[in-house]
Design a protein around this motif. Structure first.
Motif: not given
Length: 228
Positions: A44, A175, A177-178, A182, A185, A207-211
C-alpha cells in the motif's frame, strides 16, 4: 504460513529508474523485502509511490536494473528472457483491466489461464477446474456467458479465475477487488487464503481495500519509492 524453505520472493538493494541522462528519474530506492511461501502480502501507499513498478519487477514483467530479485530460488538480475518466461508460467497475474476475450465465454476465458503451460492436458479435468474456480467466485450460473452479458465486477472475477485456475505458485495482483462488492471481494481473499494453506501459494497484492489489509500476513508500505 509455510517456513523452513527459501522465501518465495526475496529482494535485496533494488533500485529502479525511468529514462536516461538528464531525464532519468529514480522511482525505487534500495528496496529489500523477503516474502514467505504461503503468505498474503499487501502493498500500500499513495498513488505514484512505485507500488505497481515494484509489483511488475517482482513478477518478472520488467527488467531488473540494479539489485537482486530471487523468485522461487531463481535470480532475475541477468536472467535470459527465456528463463524469465519459464518462470512467469508459474505465476498468476491479476490486473485492474480484466482484458477478457469478448468472443469467449467465462469458462473459455478461464481456460485461457491453462494455455500458458502449453497444449495438451486432460480436457475434462481442465474443464472441471474452470467450473470449480468460477463457482467458487460466485459465477456458477454465468459460466457460459459472454463478457458483454457480465457486469464489471463479474468480468473481474472471471479474470481472477483465469489467473488462479492453473494453481500458480505466486499470484501478483494490482487492485483485484476494486470493482467488487464486499462479499465478492471477501470471496476472492478467502480463495487466496485457501490456496496459501493447501498449496503454499504466495500472493502479493497492491490494494487500498482495508478489508484485505486486515487479512494480510504482511503489509509493505511504499512512499516516494522507499519502504516506509
Amino acid at each position: 504460513m509455510m517456513t523452513g524453505r527459501e522465501p518465495s520472493i526475496r529482494l535485496q538493494g533494488v533500485n529502479h529508474w525511468f529514462g536516461s541522462g538528464e531525464t532519468r528519474r529514480q522511482v525505487l530506492f534500495d528496496i529489500s523485502i523477503s516474502i514467505e511461501r504461503g503468505s498474503l502480502t499487501v502493498m500500500r501507499g499513495p498513488s505514484g509511490s512505485g507500488k505497481t513498478t515494484l509489483l511488475t519487477l517482482m513478477g518478472a514483467l520488467r527488467k531488473v536494473q540494479e539489485g537482486s530479485i530471487r523468485l522461487l530460488g531463481q535470480e532475475l538480475h541477468g536472467a535470459s528472457e527465456a528463463a524469465q518466461e519459464m518462470l512467469r508460467r508459474r505465476f498468476g497475474f491479476i490486473f485492474q483491466a480484466h482484458n477478457l476475450h469478448e468472443s469467449l465465454t467465462a469458462r473459455q476465458n478461464t481456460l485461457m489461464g491453462l494455455e500458458v503451460h502449453g497444449p495438451g492436458g486432460d480436457a475434462a479435468k481442465q474443464n472441471a477446474a474452470a467450473v470449480h474456480i468460477l463457482t467458487s467466485l460466485g459465477l456458477g450460473e454465468r459460466i457460459d456467458y459472454l463478457p458483454e452479458k457480465l457486469s464489471g465486477g463479474q468480468k473481474q472475477r472471471v479474470a481472477i479465475a483465469r489467473a488462479l485456475v492453473s494453481n500458480p505458485e505466486i499470484v501478483f495482483a494490482d487492485e483485484p477487488t476494486a470493482a467488487l462488492d464486499k462479499e465478492a471481494g471477501l470471496n476472492v481473499v478467502r480463495l487466496l487464503k485457501t490456496l496459501a494453506e493447501t498449496r503454499g501459494t504466495s500472493t502479493v497484492m497492491v490494494t487500498h481495500d482495508t478489508r484485505i489489509i486486515d487479512l494480510a500476513d504482511m503489509i509493505i508500505t511504499i512512499e516516494d519509492g522507499r519502504l516506509a
